[in-house]
Design a protein around this motif. Structure first.
Motif, PDB file in Angstrom:
ATOM      1  N   PRO A   5      43.991  40.261  30.274  1.00 34.86           N
ATOM      2  CA  PRO A   5      45.411  40.601  30.044  1.00 34.86           C
ATOM      3  C   PRO A   5      46.146  40.933  31.340  1.00 34.86           C
ATOM      4  O   PRO A   5      47.319  40.580  31.500  1.00 34.86           O
ATOM      5  N   ILE A   6      45.447  41.595  32.269  1.00 37.14           N
ATOM      6  CA  ILE A   6      46.073  41.939  33.547  1.00 37.14           C
ATOM      7  C   ILE A   6      46.412  40.671  34.323  1.00 37.14           C
ATOM      8  O   ILE A   6      47.538  40.471  34.794  1.00 37.14           O
ATOM      9  N   ALA A   7      45.400  39.798  34.473  1.00 33.74           N
ATOM     10  CA  ALA A   7      45.601  38.565  35.235  1.00 33.74           C
ATOM     11  C   ALA A   7      46.638  37.666  34.569  1.00 33.74           C
ATOM     12  O   ALA A   7      47.472  37.045  35.249  1.00 33.74           O
ATOM     13  N   TYR A   8      46.601  37.591  33.244  1.00 38.25           N
ATOM     14  CA  TYR A   8      47.558  36.748  32.531  1.00 38.25           C
ATOM     15  C   TYR A   8      48.990  37.201  32.804  1.00 38.25           C
ATOM     16  O   TYR A   8      49.875  36.381  33.069  1.00 38.25           O
ATOM     17  N   ASP A   9      49.220  38.507  32.713  1.00 37.28           N
ATOM     18  CA  ASP A   9      50.578  38.995  32.903  1.00 37.28           C
ATOM     19  C   ASP A   9      51.074  38.723  34.319  1.00 37.28           C
ATOM     20  O   ASP A   9      52.244  38.373  34.522  1.00 37.28           O
ATOM     21  N   MET A  10      50.213  38.874  35.299  1.00 38.28           N
ATOM     22  CA  MET A  10      50.597  38.557  36.677  1.00 38.28           C
ATOM     23  C   MET A  10      51.015  37.094  36.804  1.00 38.28           C
ATOM     24  O   MET A  10      52.038  36.763  37.403  1.00 38.28           O
ATOM     25  N   LEU A  11      50.205  36.212  36.236  1.00 41.34           N
ATOM     26  CA  LEU A  11      50.495  34.779  36.313  1.00 41.34           C
ATOM     27  C   LEU A  11      51.758  34.428  35.540  1.00 41.34           C
ATOM     28  O   LEU A  11      52.609  33.669  36.016  1.00 41.34           O
ATOM     29  N   ASN A  12      51.880  34.981  34.354  1.00 47.27           N
ATOM     30  CA  ASN A  12      53.037  34.670  33.513  1.00 47.27           C
ATOM     31  C   ASN A  12      54.333  35.151  34.143  1.00 47.27           C
ATOM     32  O   ASN A  12      55.332  34.426  34.179  1.00 47.27           O
ATOM     33  N   MET A  13      54.323  36.366  34.680  1.00 48.82           N
ATOM     34  CA  MET A  13      55.533  36.900  35.288  1.00 48.82           C
ATOM     35  C   MET A  13      55.886  36.174  36.590  1.00 48.82           C
ATOM     36  O   MET A  13      57.061  36.104  36.972  1.00 48.82           O
ATOM     37  N   HIS A  14      54.897  35.635  37.263  1.00 47.99           N
ATOM     38  CA  HIS A  14      55.191  34.902  38.495  1.00 47.99           C
ATOM     39  C   HIS A  14      55.727  33.506  38.211  1.00 47.99           C
ATOM     40  O   HIS A  14      56.719  33.088  38.806  1.00 47.99           O
ATOM     41  N   TYR A  15      55.074  32.794  37.304  1.00 46.35           N
ATOM     42  CA  TYR A  15      55.432  31.388  37.086  1.00 46.35           C
ATOM     43  C   TYR A  15      56.490  31.187  36.002  1.00 46.35           C
ATOM     44  O   TYR A  15      57.231  30.204  36.038  1.00 46.35           O
ATOM     45  N   ASN A  16      56.551  32.075  35.034  1.00 42.28           N
ATOM     46  CA  ASN A  16      57.426  31.838  33.881  1.00 42.28           C
ATOM     47  C   ASN A  16      58.548  32.851  33.741  1.00 42.28           C
ATOM     48  O   ASN A  16      59.214  32.896  32.708  1.00 42.28           O
ATOM     49  N   ARG A  17      58.750  33.669  34.751  1.00 43.59           N
ATOM     50  CA  ARG A  17      59.836  34.638  34.660  1.00 43.59           C
ATOM     51  C   ARG A  17      61.182  33.912  34.727  1.00 43.59           C
ATOM     52  O   ARG A  17      61.267  32.755  35.130  1.00 43.59           O
ATOM     53  N   TRP A  18      62.273  34.605  34.388  1.00 40.84           N
ATOM     54  CA  TRP A  18      63.575  33.945  34.233  1.00 40.84           C
ATOM     55  C   TRP A  18      64.099  33.363  35.527  1.00 40.84           C
ATOM     56  O   TRP A  18      64.925  32.452  35.501  1.00 40.84           O
ATOM     57  N   THR A  19      63.624  33.857  36.682  1.00 39.06           N
ATOM     58  CA  THR A  19      64.102  33.286  37.933  1.00 39.06           C
ATOM     59  C   THR A  19      63.485  31.924  38.208  1.00 39.06           C
ATOM     60  O   THR A  19      63.943  31.194  39.079  1.00 39.06           O
ATOM     61  N   ARG A  20      62.416  31.573  37.462  1.00 41.06           N
ATOM     62  CA  ARG A  20      61.765  30.276  37.680  1.00 41.06           C
ATOM     63  C   ARG A  20      61.978  29.342  36.501  1.00 41.06           C
ATOM     64  O   ARG A  20      61.859  28.138  36.624  1.00 41.06           O
ATOM     65  N   SER A  21      62.228  29.867  35.323  1.00 40.10           N
ATOM     66  CA  SER A  21      62.486  29.029  34.161  1.00 40.10           C
ATOM     67  C   SER A  21      63.421  29.781  33.225  1.00 40.10           C
ATOM     68  O   SER A  21      63.475  31.008  33.254  1.00 40.10           O
ATOM     69  N   PRO A  22      64.159  29.068  32.364  1.00 41.03           N
ATOM     70  CA  PRO A  22      65.130  29.726  31.485  1.00 41.03           C
ATOM     71  C   PRO A  22      64.455  30.723  30.561  1.00 41.03           C
ATOM     72  O   PRO A  22      63.280  30.587  30.215  1.00 41.03           O
ATOM     73  N   PRO A  23      65.172  31.765  30.131  1.00 37.18           N
ATOM     74  CA  PRO A  23      64.609  32.756  29.206  1.00 37.18           C
ATOM     75  C   PRO A  23      64.078  32.092  27.939  1.00 37.18           C
ATOM     76  O   PRO A  23      64.703  31.194  27.387  1.00 37.18           O
ATOM     77  N   GLY A  24      62.913  32.546  27.502  1.00 38.49           N
ATOM     78  CA  GLY A  24      62.326  31.996  26.288  1.00 38.49           C
ATOM     79  C   GLY A  24      61.570  30.707  26.514  1.00 38.49           C
ATOM     80  O   GLY A  24      61.002  30.159  25.584  1.00 38.49           O
ATOM     81  N   MET A  25      61.593  30.194  27.748  1.00 38.09           N
ATOM     82  CA  MET A  25      60.894  28.955  28.053  1.00 38.09           C
ATOM     83  C   MET A  25      59.831  29.230  29.111  1.00 38.09           C
ATOM     84  O   MET A  25      59.764  30.302  29.686  1.00 38.09           O
TER      85      MET A  25
END
Length: 818
Positions: free
Chosen positions: A219-239
């Protein structure tokens, strides 16, 4: 603007921190983690040492093992044939936990760096897997079909475990026996993740897995990866832009209240939990702590990311830690006394199943696979794979799925290049029109003084741009085409770099890079429905040499042809006919891969050669016919430019002949053309042109309907840049290639196995001749499978100086190996 400033400050701080790193503590087997993944030899493990910064960052200590030995992680790229930067497999290792003098004394051997992993260095995944003997574990990166996923195509990162804090700690503790333990697993995890962020800026699929304590860290590693690659500054919200699949194996994540209140603080998990925005203080004493962490992370991630949890219904290791963390391992006057084994088992299973049910009820993207019996960890999913139904179960979790809105990095680059090139062409044509009617931009601007200032500014800017384009006013299509090719080529070189000159003698990127930027590959066009390659290849140069040839020809001949034709519209029609027609013919009759820029200029040169001139006395004499340059370019491309096929070049020459003789028609008298009065004007005869378009449409339909069946082998882009070659060798000789691990056939003495490798086009025939003549072994073109060697044993990448070659070893299915 604020975001840009913040990013600049952040990057400067990172650069300052990197500069302060020291690698003096790293051992001789490791290399600095500052080394780029692109610079590492493919298909072998590298031990990467993060180094030691001058100070802690964000509350986390520097990476180190529990006893002070240096921490490192391991990384391996796929073979050159399967090389990519889009797929990543991350494995967190397990190995228990400790939180006081007693438990850390028992786990002392797990607080040092696991030196047995050093045996991985310089070996490939398949080599390690083949040499494991009777050990029952899997190297996931050597598995070709797990849930329909080929993990040999994934880059692999292995995060060792040597801090006994389930990868989350951030502090050093001195226990009552005087021992100092570095519970800094959070810093080790961050070091590995930051290396991933730097070296994989745009992955498409990440698979996370871990066993025991390694599963607890997911869960720790997943959240780091998700927030880095899929946060709103890199992709639209909800995507999302990156799919992340997580699979925890026998995760020891239940946390009894006694442990949370009396021992959890020894690890100092607060800093890394803060990075997850998790309300740590609220749940740090709650028995539901681990469940709430998982629930929190799942809420922050997209539902399309799938999670899996593998466990036995009787796990003695998890039960032991559940008992110890509950204070049941001491005497009666200690924590709570010892319970009966069956009571612990029941309590553990009740807590685990309740936690899983809670999470699954709230998150439909979580699935469990429960194995009946006793056990702990499935070691690379080895035991789970033996279970009925596991393959179908895991397929739904780890299978890569299309991500809406995600495109190849080359797609937006091509779009930008096309737009800018189109603007150049339009600006040049606009300048020509103004020149012909005698319009002064300054006059137009004065007449528009009553307009708003913003309109004046826009008009002024466009006028300046038109002024720049005035120099191209006689050949706008040629100028626009050159602008597109130049922008696309330069961005490709910047993003992909250069391949070894042996692999690409035209001094450009690798076959994989050219494929990602849209080279004409009939196999991908047909089997992957990538028809767009019929267009992009016409704007793609294979290297610096082909770009120089293109630039010279466009300047020396093509622009003059456009001026002679007199109509940008007619010239554009003829150029598109050459480009698309040659691409379609190549896609229908050839195999491999080829750019079409050289083909396009050869076709236009041929058109220029056969175009009827009959220059009137009133006109400037026509430019010289480019006969010599056309012949020279064709021969040069056929001999030393492997990504410019003679087939596509010959096709374009034939199309140029057809267009010159049957389509292009000179006006009988002077007319007013795009270039003004007094210029000759060529037009395209509509009936022959319609026939040619019908021919091209038939070819396109054949490709779209898959009536054409090119070699599926070339769906692997790497193979388009080389020729497959094999040699049959005695097994003991091949065994010596694998660090003296003899991969011998179990049959009669003297059995042979087959070694297969791919030789660059330019060196293929000389190598086959030289090896066969001087080595005593018959080197042949083709594949080992052609000779009946149908079982893949292992592969290894050999590197000499700056050049690397993959060698794959096969045997027959009726032979074993050890």
């Amino acid at each position: 603007m604020k975001g840009i400033i913040v990013r600049i400050i952040t990057l400067s701080l990172i650069a300052k921190e990197v500069a302060a790193l020291s690698y003096s503590t790293c051992d001789s087997d490791s290399i600095p983690a500052s080394t780029k993944a692109s610079n590492l030899v493919p298909n072998q493990f590298h031990k990467l040492c993060p180094g030691v910064p001058n100070s802690a960052v964000g509350g986390l200590k520097h990476p180190i093992c529990g006893d002070g030995t240096p921490f490192s992680f391991f990384f391996a790229k796929p073979t050159q044939r399967k090389m990519n930067t889009a797929k990543l497999l991350i494995e967190f290792m397990g190995g228990g936990a400790c939180w006081d003098a007693d438990t850390c004394g028992q786990q002392q051997s797990y607080l040092t760096f696991p030196s047995k992993l050093d045996n991985f260095v310089s070996k490939s995944c398949s080599e390690i897997h083949a040499g494991q003997g009777d050990l029952q574990f899997n190297m996931l990166c050597a598995q070709t079909n797990v849930g329909s996923v080929d993990f040999t195509t994934y880059n692999t990162l292995i995060v060792p475990y040597c801090t006994q804090d389930v990868h989350v700690g951030s502090q050093s503790v001195t226990y009552e026996d005087g021992s100092t333990i570095n519970h800094v697993g959070g810093a080790n995890t961050m070091a590995a993740m930051e290396w991933v962020f730097e070296n994989f800026p745009n992955p498409s699929h990440i698979v996370l897995t871990g066993c025991s304590a390694g599963g607890t860290a997911l869960p720790i590693a997943y959240d780091m990866l998700n927030m880095h690659y899929n946060r709103w500054t890199r992709s639209p919200p909800g995507m999302r832009s990156v799919q992340i699949s997580a699979l925890a194996d026998s995760s020891v994540y239940l946390t009894p209240t006694y442990f949370l209140q009396n021992a959890f603080g020894n690890w100092g998990p607060g800093p890394i939990m803060k990075k997850l925005s998790f309300p740590f203080n609220k749940y740090k004493d709650s028995e539901n702590y681990s469940t709430e962490v998982w629930n929190h992370v799942l809420k922050r991630g997209p539902n399309s990311d799938q999670w899996g949890f593998i466990t036995y219904n009787n796990d003695p290791i998890s039960q032991m830690y559940y008992s110890y963390m509950g204070g049941m391992y001491a005497d009666d006057d200690g924590y709570n006394g010892r319970q009966l084994e069956e009571d612990v088992s029941d309590a553990w299973w009740s807590s685990l199943s309740g936690s899983l049910a809670y999470v699954q009820k709230r998150h439909k993207n979580v699935q469990t696979f429960i194995m009946d019996g006793e056990g702990h960890c499935t070691f690379g999913w080895y035991y789970a794979i033996q279970q009925d139904g596991f393959d179908d179960w895991i397929k739904s979790i780890i299978k890569e799925k299309p991500v809406f809105g995600r495109t190849s990095s080359a797609t937006p680059l091509f779009a930008v290049a096309a737009i800018l090139g189109g603007l150049v062409a339009l600006g040049a044509m606009n300048s020509r029109k103004k020149r012909d009617i005698g319009v002064d931009d300054g006059v137009l601007l004065n007449e528009g003084e009553t307009r708003r200032s913003s309109s004046q500014l826009l008009h002024s800017t466009f006028s300046k741009f038109s002024g720049f384009c005035t120099r191209f006013s006689d050949y706008p299509i040629t100028a626009g085409y050159f602008a597109i090719v130049t922008i696309y080529f330069v961005t490709m070189l910047i993003s992909q770099g250069f391949a070894h000159p042996v692999n690409n003698p035209s001094l450009g990127p690798s076959a994989n890079s050219l494929s990602s930027f849209g080279i004409n590959n009939p196999s991908l066009i047909v089997y992957n429905s990538q028809l767009i390659r019929l267009i992009t290849s016409g704007f793609l140069c294979s290297g610096v040499l082909t770009f120089a040839i293109l630039a010279f020809t466009l300047h020396r001949h093509t622009r003059n042809l456009e001026k002679e034709i007199g109509s940008s519209k007619e010239f554009c029609i003829l150029a598109l006919a050459v480009m698309l027609g040659s691409n379609l013919i190549y896609a229908c009759v050839a195999g491999g891969a080829s750019c079409a820029t050289i083909a396009t200029i050869l076709g236009m040169n041929t058109l220029s050669i056969v175009l009827p001139r009959n220059t009137p006395a009133s006109e400037t004499p026509a430019s010289p016919k480019p006969i010599c340059s056309t012949i020279t370019i064709f021969i040069l491309a056929a001999l030393v430019l492997p990504f410019n096929s003679w087939i596509i070049n010959l096709s374009s020459i034939c199309i140029g002949l057809f267009l010159g003789y049957a389509v292009a028609e000179r006006q009988a008298q002077e007319v007013e053309s795009d270039l003004g009065t007094g210029h000759s004007l060529y037009t395209a005869k509509r009936n022959p042109l319609k026939g040619f378009c019908a021919f091209c449409l038939v070819l396109l339909l054949l490709l779209a309907c898959r009536a054409i069946r090119p070699n599926r082998l070339y769906t692997s882009p790497f193979l388009t840049g080389c020729d497959l070659t094999y040699v049959e060798l005695p097994s003991d000789i091949v065994g010596s290639f694998y660090d003296n691990r003899r991969l011998e056939a179990a049959g009669d003495e003297g059995d042979t196995i087959c070694a297969e490798f791919c030789v660059p086009h330019i060196a293929g025939r000389p190598l086959v001749w030289g090896a066969s003549t001087y080595s005593g072994y018959a080197v042949s073109s083709g594949q080992c499978q052609d000779k009946g060697y149908d079982t893949h044993i292992a592969d290894k990448t050999f590197s000499k100086a700056t050049y690397s070659v993959d060698v794959e070893v096969y045997t027959t299915s009726n032979n074993g190996y050890n």
